[in-house]
Design a protein around this motif. Structure first.
Motif, PDB file in Angstrom:
ATOM      1  N   PRO A  91      12.436 -20.261  50.843  1.00 59.46           N
ATOM      2  CA  PRO A  91      11.631 -19.115  51.267  1.00 59.46           C
ATOM      3  C   PRO A  91      12.158 -17.825  50.648  1.00 59.46           C
ATOM      4  CG  PRO A  91      12.230 -20.487  53.153  1.00 59.46           C
ATOM      5  CD  PRO A  91      13.031 -20.982  51.983  1.00 59.46           C
ATOM      6  N   GLU A  92      11.289 -16.879  50.480  1.00 58.43           N
ATOM      7  CA  GLU A  92      11.683 -15.604  49.901  1.00 58.43           C
ATOM      8  C   GLU A  92      12.787 -14.953  50.736  1.00 58.43           C
ATOM      9  OE1 GLU A  92       9.532 -11.496  48.322  1.00 58.43           O
ATOM     10  OE2 GLU A  92       8.332 -13.169  49.093  1.00 58.43           O
ATOM     11  N   GLY A  93      13.841 -14.498  50.065  1.00 57.48           N
ATOM     12  CA  GLY A  93      14.955 -13.849  50.742  1.00 57.48           C
ATOM     13  C   GLY A  93      16.050 -14.784  51.205  1.00 57.48           C
ATOM     14  N   VAL A  94      15.847 -16.102  51.108  1.00 60.99           N
ATOM     15  CA  VAL A  94      16.859 -17.087  51.507  1.00 60.99           C
ATOM     16  C   VAL A  94      17.682 -17.469  50.284  1.00 60.99           C
ATOM     17  CG1 VAL A  94      17.258 -19.413  52.398  1.00 60.99           C
ATOM     18  CG2 VAL A  94      15.472 -17.970  53.405  1.00 60.99           C
ATOM     19  N   GLU A  95      18.990 -17.390  50.404  1.00 61.01           N
ATOM     20  CA  GLU A  95      19.877 -17.696  49.294  1.00 61.01           C
ATOM     21  C   GLU A  95      20.417 -19.119  49.407  1.00 61.01           C
ATOM     22  OE1 GLU A  95      22.965 -14.813  49.013  1.00 61.01           O
ATOM     23  OE2 GLU A  95      21.599 -13.120  48.659  1.00 61.01           O
ATOM     24  N   GLU A  96      20.712 -19.707  48.257  1.00 58.44           N
ATOM     25  CA  GLU A  96      21.301 -21.044  48.196  1.00 58.44           C
ATOM     26  C   GLU A  96      22.659 -21.045  48.889  1.00 58.44           C
ATOM     27  OE1 GLU A  96      20.681 -24.909  46.906  1.00 58.44           O
ATOM     28  OE2 GLU A  96      19.609 -23.339  45.813  1.00 58.44           O
ATOM     29  N   GLN A  97      22.910 -22.064  49.719  1.00 57.65           N
ATOM     30  CA  GLN A  97      24.204 -22.217  50.383  1.00 57.65           C
ATOM     31  C   GLN A  97      24.722 -23.634  50.164  1.00 57.65           C
ATOM     32  OE1 GLN A  97      24.412 -20.889  54.499  1.00 57.65           O
ATOM     33  NE2 GLN A  97      22.583 -19.641  54.223  1.00 57.65           N
ATOM     34  N   PRO A  98      26.024 -23.812  50.087  1.00 58.57           N
ATOM     35  CA  PRO A  98      26.562 -25.166  49.889  1.00 58.57           C
ATOM     36  C   PRO A  98      26.444 -25.999  51.162  1.00 58.57           C
ATOM     37  CG  PRO A  98      28.345 -23.608  50.227  1.00 58.57           C
ATOM     38  CD  PRO A  98      27.087 -22.787  50.145  1.00 58.57           C
ATOM     39  N   TYR A  99      26.469 -27.320  50.969  1.00 53.98           N
ATOM     40  CA  TYR A  99      26.545 -28.250  52.088  1.00 53.98           C
ATOM     41  C   TYR A  99      27.978 -28.747  52.173  1.00 53.98           C
ATOM     42  CZ  TYR A  99      21.472 -28.138  52.001  1.00 53.98           C
ATOM     43  OH  TYR A  99      20.166 -27.719  52.039  1.00 53.98           O
ATOM     44  N   THR A 100      28.525 -28.772  53.384  1.00 50.19           N
ATOM     45  CA  THR A 100      29.946 -29.087  53.548  1.00 50.19           C
ATOM     46  C   THR A 100      30.193 -30.453  54.172  1.00 50.19           C
ATOM     47  OG1 THR A 100      30.010 -28.006  55.726  1.00 50.19           O
ATOM     48  CG2 THR A 100      30.473 -26.624  53.795  1.00 50.19           C
ATOM     49  N   LEU A 101      29.154 -31.053  54.790  1.00 49.52           N
ATOM     50  CA  LEU A 101      29.357 -32.295  55.543  1.00 49.52           C
ATOM     51  C   LEU A 101      28.765 -33.520  54.856  1.00 49.52           C
ATOM     52  CD1 LEU A 101      28.745 -30.920  59.141  1.00 49.52           C
ATOM     53  CD2 LEU A 101      30.923 -31.284  57.973  1.00 49.52           C
ATOM     54  N   PHE A 102      28.124 -33.334  53.731  1.00 44.76           N
ATOM     55  CA  PHE A 102      27.590 -34.450  52.962  1.00 44.76           C
ATOM     56  C   PHE A 102      27.320 -33.966  51.538  1.00 44.76           C
ATOM     57  CE2 PHE A 102      24.161 -32.588  55.561  1.00 44.76           C
ATOM     58  CZ  PHE A 102      23.351 -32.048  54.568  1.00 44.76           C
ATOM     59  N   GLU A 103      27.074 -34.917  50.662  1.00 45.75           N
ATOM     60  CA  GLU A 103      26.692 -34.600  49.290  1.00 45.75           C
ATOM     61  C   GLU A 103      25.188 -34.739  49.148  1.00 45.75           C
ATOM     62  OE1 GLU A 103      28.853 -36.953  46.516  1.00 45.75           O
ATOM     63  OE2 GLU A 103      30.821 -36.152  47.129  1.00 45.75           O
ATOM     64  N   ILE A 104      24.617 -33.915  48.301  1.00 44.29           N
ATOM     65  CA  ILE A 104      23.176 -33.911  48.125  1.00 44.29           C
ATOM     66  C   ILE A 104      22.860 -34.023  46.640  1.00 44.29           C
ATOM     67  CG2 ILE A 104      22.965 -31.391  48.044  1.00 44.29           C
ATOM     68  CD1 ILE A 104      20.412 -31.765  49.818  1.00 44.29           C
ATOM     69  N   LYS A 105      21.933 -34.921  46.316  1.00 48.73           N
ATOM     70  CA  LYS A 105      21.523 -35.146  44.931  1.00 48.73           C
ATOM     71  C   LYS A 105      20.036 -34.858  44.811  1.00 48.73           C
ATOM     72  CE  LYS A 105      20.937 -38.824  41.492  1.00 48.73           C
ATOM     73  NZ  LYS A 105      21.051 -40.296  41.254  1.00 48.73           N
ATOM     74  N   PRO A 106      19.674 -33.714  44.221  1.00 48.75           N
ATOM     75  CA  PRO A 106      18.249 -33.412  44.062  1.00 48.75           C
ATOM     76  C   PRO A 106      17.567 -34.422  43.142  1.00 48.75           C
ATOM     77  CG  PRO A 106      19.613 -31.450  43.754  1.00 48.75           C
ATOM     78  CD  PRO A 106      20.542 -32.616  43.759  1.00 48.75           C
ATOM     79  N   LEU A 107      16.339 -34.797  43.495  1.00 48.39           N
ATOM     80  CA  LEU A 107      15.554 -35.711  42.672  1.00 48.39           C
ATOM     81  C   LEU A 107      14.558 -34.976  41.788  1.00 48.39           C
ATOM     82  CD1 LEU A 107      14.924 -38.629  45.186  1.00 48.39           C
ATOM     83  CD2 LEU A 107      16.804 -38.307  43.572  1.00 48.39           C
ATOM     84  N   THR A 108      14.223 -33.755  42.158  1.00 47.42           N
ATOM     85  CA  THR A 108      13.421 -32.853  41.327  1.00 47.42           C
ATOM     86  C   THR A 108      13.956 -31.441  41.590  1.00 47.42           C
ATOM     87  OG1 THR A 108      11.679 -32.116  42.861  1.00 47.42           O
ATOM     88  CG2 THR A 108      11.419 -34.318  41.856  1.00 47.42           C
ATOM     89  N   PRO A 109      13.556 -30.452  40.805  1.00 47.99           N
ATOM     90  CA  PRO A 109      13.991 -29.078  41.109  1.00 47.99           C
ATOM     91  C   PRO A 109      13.400 -28.522  42.394  1.00 47.99           C
ATOM     92  CG  PRO A 109      13.249 -29.270  38.830  1.00 47.99           C
ATOM     93  CD  PRO A 109      12.821 -30.529  39.529  1.00 47.99           C
ATOM     94  N   LEU A 110      12.298 -29.132  42.881  1.00 40.91           N
ATOM     95  CA  LEU A 110      11.537 -28.543  43.980  1.00 40.91           C
ATOM     96  C   LEU A 110      11.621 -29.320  45.279  1.00 40.91           C
ATOM     97  CD1 LEU A 110       9.343 -26.422  44.857  1.00 40.91           C
ATOM     98  CD2 LEU A 110       7.644 -28.140  44.148  1.00 40.91           C
TER      99      LEU A 110
END
Length: 309
Positions: free
Chosen positions: A29-48
């Motif tokens: 959403p507009e105004g929301v910045e990317e933040q890291p995840y600390t309790l699991f790993e995440i692998k994006p399957l697409t950019p969106l």
């Protein structure tokens, strides 16, 4: 006057049906910045849209901190995938219940020893899959499902993929004149086109009394992210209120086609004991029916949502 006469097709590079080049793909959403995840790993399957989660065992209790991170991931990626989860129906139900009250689907019959909240899809040589149409779950309800948890118990040797599409991206990329046209419009959602073939005439009439067509906005505001999402689907949306039938149909068909654009989609190849968890308010999905006569077995549990606005 038809929709296409009143609103002629734009020039080539403004026409999103034939658009060539990069599209606006805003995941957050507009105004929301990317933040890291600390309790699991995440692998994006697409950019969106769409991400695989590793480091989470769904057999174990979910802490409040883990719940917050998973919920943030769900809102950001719209559909999450957990592989190698050998869980029971009861454990699947416990996970889904963390996000709210669970719904009982009115049209699928329970099998023996099946939890009432579970919808079981058993596809085989006697029963081919028929979920290959873009849809959001149960939009014929006054309160469509908030989210759903699907577990694949048996997968075909090849085929049987599922696609999800980000309907906020579909809305974002509409031409401005279409956004203006649909702003404030509502549409009727009806279970009859999708489920009448599995009901007797008597049962159909009974269920039509229980679930009459319901009116929802054509453009929904997501209650948690504030994103505008296109909220019509060919499985349940039948008519745009206030338009002549021909214009309604032309406009609906145009809006339905926005889900077909690959840049807004993720296509997932299942393996046994994989769990998918998706935001039904932000997405539609399509189960590819290309695996007949091989078996495919899945269980889905849906979480009750709020009334779209």
């Amino acid at each position: 006057m038809s929709f296409l006469t009143r609103y002629p097709r734009p020039l080539k590079f403004e026409n999103r049906d034939n658009y060539v080049g990069p599209r606006q793909l805003r995941r957050l959403p507009e105004g929301v910045e990317e933040q890291p995840y600390t309790l699991f790993e995440i692998k994006p399957l697409t950019p969106l849209i769409g991400a695989e989660i590793s480091g989470v065992d769904l057999r174990q209790p979910v802490s409040s901190d883990l719940f917050k991170e998973l919920n943030r991931a769900l809102l950001e990626w719209k559909v999450l995938f957990f592989r190698n989860q050998e869980i029971s129906s009861e454990q699947q139900r416990a996970f889904a219940r963390l996000w709210g009250e669970l719904e009982i689907h009115p049209f699928y019959e329970k099998e023996e020893n099946q939890l009432e909240e579970v919808v079981r899809f058993s596809r085989n040589e006697k029963q081919a899959g028929f979920e290959n149409i873009w849809h959001a779950d149960v939009t014929f309800r006054t309160n469509p499902a908030k989210a759903a948890v699907l577990r694949l118990i048996e997968v075909p040797p090849v085929g049987g993929d599922t696609l999800w599409v980000d309907m906020a991206a579909a809305y974002d990329n509409l031409p401005d004149q279409i956004k203006e046209r649909i702003d404030g419009l509502t549409a009727l959602h009806d279970f009859t086109p999708a489920f009448s073939h599995i009901l007797s005439q008597e049962k159909l009439e009974e269920m039509q009394q229980q679930f009459p067509p319901v009116e929802h906005p054509v453009v929904r505001t997501h209650p948690e992210t504030g994103r505008k999402t296109l909220f019509v689907n060919p499985s349940f949306t039948t008519y745009i209120v206030g338009l002549e039938p021909e214009e309604s149909e032309q406009l609906l068909q145009y809006l339905f086609r926005q889900a077909h654009i690959p840049e807004y989609q993720v296509r997932f190849r299942w393996t046994k004991n994989t769990v998918a968890f998706w935001d039904n308010r932000a997405t539609q999905h399509y189960a590819v029916s290309d695996y007949y006569p091989y078996p495919r077995k899945a269980e889905r549990i849906a979480i009750v949502g709020d009334r779209p606005y």
